[in-house]
Design an enzyme around this catalytic site. Structure first.
Site, PDB file in Angstrom:
ATOM      1  N   TYR A 123       0.827  -1.205   0.000  1.00 28.45           N
ATOM      2  CA  TYR A 123       0.000   0.000   0.000  1.00 28.45           C
ATOM      3  C   TYR A 123       0.867   1.262   0.000  1.00 28.45           C
ATOM      4  O   TYR A 123       0.513   2.261  -0.620  1.00 28.45           O
ATOM      5  CB  TYR A 123      -1.000  -0.025   1.169  1.00 28.45           C
ATOM      6  CG  TYR A 123      -2.180  -0.909   0.828  1.00 28.45           C
ATOM      7  CD1 TYR A 123      -3.241  -0.414   0.079  1.00 28.45           C
ATOM      8  CD2 TYR A 123      -2.204  -2.255   1.187  1.00 28.45           C
ATOM      9  CE1 TYR A 123      -4.305  -1.226  -0.290  1.00 28.45           C
ATOM     10  CE2 TYR A 123      -3.261  -3.073   0.827  1.00 28.45           C
ATOM     11  CZ  TYR A 123      -4.314  -2.551   0.089  1.00 28.45           C
ATOM     12  OH  TYR A 123      -5.361  -3.355  -0.290  1.00 28.45           O
ATOM     13  N   ARG A 137       1.812   1.917  -3.486  1.00 27.26           N
ATOM     14  CA  ARG A 137       0.691   2.463  -4.269  1.00 27.26           C
ATOM     15  C   ARG A 137       0.451   3.929  -3.905  1.00 27.26           C
ATOM     16  O   ARG A 137       0.139   4.752  -4.762  1.00 27.26           O
ATOM     17  CB  ARG A 137      -0.571   1.637  -4.020  1.00 27.26           C
ATOM     18  CG  ARG A 137      -0.465   0.234  -4.623  1.00 27.26           C
ATOM     19  CD  ARG A 137      -1.666  -0.605  -4.308  1.00 27.26           C
ATOM     20  NE  ARG A 137      -2.895  -0.030  -4.836  1.00 27.26           N
ATOM     21  CZ  ARG A 137      -4.120  -0.436  -4.473  1.00 27.26           C
ATOM     22  NH1 ARG A 137      -4.262  -1.400  -3.584  1.00 27.26           N
ATOM     23  NH2 ARG A 137      -5.190   0.130  -4.992  1.00 27.26           N
ATOM     24  N   GLN A 147     -15.815   3.767  -6.121  1.00 32.50           N
ATOM     25  CA  GLN A 147     -15.111   2.593  -5.583  1.00 32.50           C
ATOM     26  C   GLN A 147     -13.613   2.867  -5.541  1.00 32.50           C
ATOM     27  O   GLN A 147     -12.845   2.040  -5.079  1.00 32.50           O
ATOM     28  CB  GLN A 147     -15.371   1.386  -6.490  1.00 32.50           C
ATOM     29  CG  GLN A 147     -16.831   1.011  -6.592  1.00 32.50           C
ATOM     30  CD  GLN A 147     -17.070   0.066  -7.754  1.00 32.50           C
ATOM     31  OE1 GLN A 147     -16.969  -1.144  -7.610  1.00 32.50           O
ATOM     32  NE2 GLN A 147     -17.375   0.613  -8.909  1.00 32.50           N
ATOM     33  N   HIS A 151     -14.988   2.337  -0.893  1.00 31.39           N
ATOM     34  CA  HIS A 151     -13.901   1.416  -0.561  1.00 31.39           C
ATOM     35  C   HIS A 151     -12.776   2.090   0.216  1.00 31.39           C
ATOM     36  O   HIS A 151     -11.670   1.572   0.285  1.00 31.39           O
ATOM     37  CB  HIS A 151     -13.354   0.757  -1.833  1.00 31.39           C
ATOM     38  CG  HIS A 151     -14.344  -0.152  -2.504  1.00 31.39           C
ATOM     39  ND1 HIS A 151     -14.114  -0.787  -3.707  1.00 31.39           N
ATOM     40  CD2 HIS A 151     -15.591  -0.549  -2.139  1.00 31.39           C
ATOM     41  CE1 HIS A 151     -15.170  -1.518  -4.052  1.00 31.39           C
ATOM     42  NE2 HIS A 151     -16.079  -1.382  -3.119  1.00 31.39           N
ATOM     43  N   GLY A 164     -16.684   3.822 -15.787  1.00 30.25           N
ATOM     44  CA  GLY A 164     -15.377   3.226 -15.523  1.00 30.25           C
ATOM     45  C   GLY A 164     -15.378   2.107 -14.501  1.00 30.25           C
ATOM     46  O   GLY A 164     -14.382   1.909 -13.816  1.00 30.25           O
ATOM     47  N   SER A 168     -16.277  -2.142 -13.898  1.00 28.77           N
ATOM     48  CA  SER A 168     -16.655  -3.417 -14.514  1.00 28.77           C
ATOM     49  C   SER A 168     -18.000  -3.894 -13.980  1.00 28.77           C
ATOM     50  O   SER A 168     -18.554  -4.864 -14.479  1.00 28.77           O
ATOM     51  CB  SER A 168     -15.574  -4.468 -14.252  1.00 28.77           C
ATOM     52  OG  SER A 168     -15.344  -4.578 -12.868  1.00 28.77           O
ATOM     53  N   ASN A 221     -18.270   3.509 -20.613  1.00 30.53           N
ATOM     54  CA  ASN A 221     -17.212   2.487 -20.531  1.00 30.53           C
ATOM     55  C   ASN A 221     -16.878   2.058 -21.954  1.00 30.53           C
ATOM     56  O   ASN A 221     -17.788   1.744 -22.720  1.00 30.53           O
ATOM     57  CB  ASN A 221     -17.730   1.286 -19.713  1.00 30.53           C
ATOM     58  CG  ASN A 221     -16.607   0.370 -19.245  1.00 30.53           C
ATOM     59  OD1 ASN A 221     -15.693   0.069 -19.991  1.00 30.53           O
ATOM     60  ND2 ASN A 221     -16.701  -0.075 -18.005  1.00 30.53           N
ATOM     61  N   PRO A 222     -15.608   2.046 -22.326  1.00 33.04           N
ATOM     62  CA  PRO A 222     -15.288   1.613 -23.699  1.00 33.04           C
ATOM     63  C   PRO A 222     -15.676   0.159 -23.946  1.00 33.04           C
ATOM     64  O   PRO A 222     -15.898  -0.244 -25.086  1.00 33.04           O
ATOM     65  CB  PRO A 222     -13.756   1.766 -23.784  1.00 33.04           C
ATOM     66  CG  PRO A 222     -13.297   2.370 -22.521  1.00 33.04           C
ATOM     67  CD  PRO A 222     -14.426   2.422 -21.547  1.00 33.04           C
ATOM     68  N   ALA A 228     -17.080   4.845 -24.747  1.00 31.51           N
ATOM     69  CA  ALA A 228     -15.934   5.754 -24.920  1.00 31.51           C
ATOM     70  C   ALA A 228     -15.259   5.938 -23.570  1.00 31.51           C
ATOM     71  O   ALA A 228     -15.847   5.645 -22.525  1.00 31.51           O
ATOM     72  CB  ALA A 228     -16.409   7.106 -25.440  1.00 31.51           C
TER      73      ALA A 228
HETATM   74  N1  APR Z   1     -12.884   5.241 -19.230  1.00 30.11           N
HETATM   75  C1  APR Z   1     -13.931   4.525 -18.780  1.00 30.11           C
HETATM   76  N2  APR Z   1     -13.855   3.224 -18.448  1.00 30.11           N
HETATM   77  C2  APR Z   1     -12.655   2.631 -18.569  1.00 30.11           C
HETATM   78  C3  APR Z   1     -11.503   3.318 -19.026  1.00 30.11           C
HETATM   79  C4  APR Z   1     -11.655   4.691 -19.367  1.00 30.11           C
HETATM   80  N3  APR Z   1     -10.623   5.444 -19.795  1.00 30.11           N
HETATM   81  N4  APR Z   1     -10.468   2.453 -19.027  1.00 30.11           N
HETATM   82  C5  APR Z   1     -10.933   1.282 -18.576  1.00 30.11           C
HETATM   83  N5  APR Z   1     -12.264   1.375 -18.301  1.00 30.11           N
HETATM   84  C6  APR Z   1     -13.187   0.377 -17.762  1.00 30.11           C
HETATM   85  C7  APR Z   1     -12.824  -1.048 -18.083  1.00 30.11           C
HETATM   86  O1  APR Z   1     -13.407  -1.417 -19.317  1.00 30.11           O
HETATM   87  C8  APR Z   1     -13.452  -1.795 -16.897  1.00 30.11           C
HETATM   88  O2  APR Z   1     -14.787  -2.158 -17.178  1.00 30.11           O
HETATM   89  O3  APR Z   1     -13.113   0.478 -16.353  1.00 30.11           O
HETATM   90  C9  APR Z   1     -13.456  -0.765 -15.769  1.00 30.11           C
HETATM   91  C10 APR Z   1     -12.483  -1.045 -14.653  1.00 30.11           C
HETATM   92  O4  APR Z   1     -12.877  -2.224 -14.022  1.00 30.11           O
HETATM   93  P1  APR Z   1     -12.151  -2.769 -12.696  1.00 30.11           P
HETATM   94  O5  APR Z   1     -10.662  -2.704 -12.856  1.00 30.11           O
HETATM   95  O6  APR Z   1     -12.803  -4.052 -12.338  1.00 30.11           O
HETATM   96  O7  APR Z   1     -12.481  -1.626 -11.631  1.00 30.11           O
HETATM   97  P2  APR Z   1     -13.728  -1.440 -10.704  1.00 30.11           P
HETATM   98  O8  APR Z   1     -14.995  -1.739 -11.376  1.00 30.11           O
HETATM   99  O9  APR Z   1     -13.533  -0.107 -10.069  1.00 30.11           O
HETATM  100  O10 APR Z   1     -13.453  -2.561  -9.606  1.00 30.11           O
HETATM  101  C11 APR Z   1     -14.233  -2.587  -8.448  1.00 30.11           C
HETATM  102  O11 APR Z   1     -12.835  -4.261  -7.453  1.00 30.11           O
HETATM  103  O12 APR Z   1     -10.614  -4.525  -7.931  1.00 30.11           O
HETATM  104  C12 APR Z   1     -11.544  -4.323  -6.890  1.00 30.11           C
HETATM  105  O13 APR Z   1     -11.619  -3.075  -4.888  1.00 30.11           O
HETATM  106  C13 APR Z   1     -11.273  -2.991  -6.247  1.00 30.11           C
HETATM  107  O14 APR Z   1     -12.634  -0.976  -6.160  1.00 30.11           O
HETATM  108  C14 APR Z   1     -12.243  -2.065  -6.968  1.00 30.11           C
HETATM  109  C15 APR Z   1     -13.420  -2.977  -7.257  1.00 30.11           C
END
Ligand code: APR
Length: 277
Positions: free
Chosen positions: A79, A82, A113, A131, A200, A202, A226-227, A242
């Site tokens: 951490y 990071r 998050q 989080h 942004g 998943s 989200n792209p 996008a």
């Molecule tokens: N703009 C928008 N979306 C984007 C971009 C961008 N420039 N680049 C990537 N993405 C999308 C990806 O397509 C993906 O769907 O952002 C998403 C990121 O997904 P994760 O890495 O799973 O992040 P998140 O959804 O925040 O994860 C939730 O899980 O990893 C744990 O605790 C961690 O808070 C996190 C939680």
């Protein structure tokens, strides 16, 4: 009527006119963000942060209470690395567009998050960090946030100056519950909003991923930025494929065309139009 779909400042991002109108007239808006919103600020996602020296570890070895109990120094150091990487990161146009939306709608809540603190740095005020926050440190025994501590022994994390327990990052680990108050505030806003922007993420990690589903079930319009497609995409009213650094400013420009061009939200002046930077 001007077609907000084709805004020349945001080429390639199509904002449907119906969405622009819905945002401009919304009374209660919630945004849910994830790691993708910080991607354009160069912040590594959780998995990307396991690169270099850390590549041989599994997240479950580093981001759980049991990992901290077994290897407190290892977890602390991950951490800390990071946190150091974050020092160079600054908010991007996606973060700033969410600040613009907060300024323009009567009621707004941003539930993130992300633990990088970039929304607050951009100026978001109505914010819940579901989080936690990587920059904060708390006592592992009673959860009190601690600002200062003495230099630790070489093989240990620093200790709480009050009780001597190890200090830990103020983030939510796997196997841990989200801060109840933050989740309740986000859930309540999701039930009552008329429009939710999901950017942004998943949309796979619960309970945060449940918020857009709650909003939808209570009648809100749900917009994804989200792209890539996610499990949420089929449920959304609009999916803007996008990057958020382009799509969120385009959304603001489409919803409030007379205001969105200037840096402070004002209409562009002759001075700003001059391009002297
Ligand atoms: N703009 C928008 N979306 C984007 C971009 C961008 N420039 N680049 C990537 N993405 C999308 C990806 O397509 C993906 O769907 O952002 C998403 C990121 O997904 P994760 O890495 O799973 O992040 P998140 O959804 O925040 O994860 C939730 O899980 O990893 C744990 O605790 C961690 O808070 C996190 C939680």
């Amino acid at each position: 009527m001007t077609d907000p779909v084709n805004d020349s400042r945001h080429p390639g991002v199509r904002i449907p006119a119906a969405l622009a109108k819905a945002l401009a007239s919304a009374r209660r808006v919630v945004a849910l963000t994830g790691a993708g919103v910080s991607a354009e600020s160069g912040v590594p996602t959780f998995r990307d942060a396991l690169a270099g020296l850390w590549a041989r570890y599994d997240p479950l070895e580093l981001a759980t209470p049991s990992a901290f109990a077994r290897h407190p120094k290892l977890v602390w150091d991950w951490y800390a690395s990071r946190r150091d990487a974050l020092r160079a990161a600054a908010p991007n146009p996606g973060h700033r567009a969410l600040v613009e939306i907060e300024r323009r709608v009567p009621s707004f809540l941003l539930a993130t998050q992300n633990v990088d603190g970039l929304h607050a740095k951009a100026g978001s005020r109505s914010l819940v960090e579901l989080h936690g926050n990587l920059e904060r440190v708390r006592c592992s025994r009673d959860g009190e946030v601690v600002d200062r501590w003495n230099a630790p022994a070489a093989d240990e994390p620093p200790r709480c100056p009050r009780c001597g327990a190890f200090l830990r990052p103020d983030v939510v680990w796997f196997e841990e519950a989200l801060p109840a108050e933050a989740l309740e505030r986000a859930d309540d806003a999701a039930r009552r909003c008329d429009l939710m922007i999901v950017a942004g993420t998943s949309a796979e990690v619960y309970p945060a991923a449940g918020l857009p589903r709650t909003a939808k079930a209570h009648g809100a319009l749900v917009v994804e930025v989200n792209p890539d497609a996610t499990p949420l995409t089929p449920l959304c009213d609009h999916a803007i494929a996008a990057r958020s650094g382009l799509a969120l400013p385009a959304l603001v420009a489409a919803a409030w065309p007379a205001h969105a061009a200037g840096p402070s939200g004002a209409a562009p002046s002759a001075r700003e139009g001059g391009g002297a930077k």
